[in-house]
Write a protein that holds these residues in place. Structure first.
Motif: not given
Length: 257
Positions: A92-111
């Protein structure tokens, strides 16, 4: 009496107003969001932070000039840098172009926190002799001034708390470049809806990215999105059943116990 009737009328109007949002899919699946509707940011970005910058004619000429990174040569060569080329840059280089968003959330928190505090004190005050005053007071009142005062105190406190979270989300979503900032960064907005029977799954993403963070496969990961807003949820009959009624939510807020 009038006040009671007014209160009942207001409650009835509130119930009708809150229920109207559910009446649009009684006996039918929930409707899709109109195509092209942008994702509404719950915390809108101020114009000082993100401003829609329309390139000036001079900037457009500079981008199209030979040798620039975004130049699109119109020759028939296979080695053109534009996206129409067989070996060109497809990112993607400008307004109107399309790109793919990769969402890979693997989080673990322990307090886990634990605190313990103890304190004790003891003070004694005695008057053994003061010009015969202790003996005189003892003879007259039967009260001894030895010890004259004694103070004991103790306190203790203990606390224990823990937090444990585990989140795992794996998604891919196509987003569109909607704004080009003065510094060259892109504002992207993506929206995807999938309806199965009477339940609609809704995925939305919005944020600011740098063009250099876009991979050669025209993809960008969620951790490279600044001011990211990622929403994954749904609406429909199953979601309605899982939510408490409006009256119960109001009662939970108002009742002090």
């Amino acid at each position: 009496m009038r006040q009671r009737i007014a209160t009942q009328t207001a409650l009835l109007a509130l119930a009708v107003a809150t229920g109207c949002s559910r009446l649009d899919h009684v006996g039918q699946p929930p409707p899709f969001t109109p195509s092209g509707q942008v994702f509404v940011n719950p915390t809108p970005v101020t114009p000082e932070r993100i401003a829609l910058a329309t390139p000036s004619p001079a900037e457009v000429a500079a981008m199209r000039a030979p040798g620039s990174d975004l130049a699109h040569e119109r020759s028939a060569s296979l080695w053109r840098s534009g996206p129409s080329s067989l070996f060109g840059d497809r990112r993607a280089q400008g307004r109107g172009d399309i790109l793919t968003v990769v969402i890979e959330i693997d989080e673990e928190a322990e307090i886990s926190n634990a605190t313990e505090r103890n304190r004790s004190g003891n003070e004694d005050l005695a008057i053994a002799a003061l010009l015969g005053l202790p003996k005189l007071v003892d003879d007259l009142t039967g009260v001894s001034l030895d010890p004259a005062a004694q103070i004991n105190s103790s306190s203790s406190s203990a606390g224990d708390g823990s937090v444990k979270r585990n989140e795992e989300i794996t998604l891919r979503l196509a987003a569109t470049v909607t704004q080009v900032l003065p510094n060259g960064h892109f504002v992207i907005v993506g929206n995807q809806e999938v309806r199965v029977n009477f339940e609609l799954r809704d995925l939305r993403v919005q944020g600011v990215i740098r063009p250099e963070d876009i991979s050669r496969r025209n993809e960008i990961t969620y951790d490279k999105i600044a001011d990211a807003r990622i929403s994954y949820g749904g609406r429909g009959q199953i979601t309605d059943v899982q939510q408490p009624r409006y009256g119960q939510q109001v009662a939970d807020i108002i009742l002090p116990f």
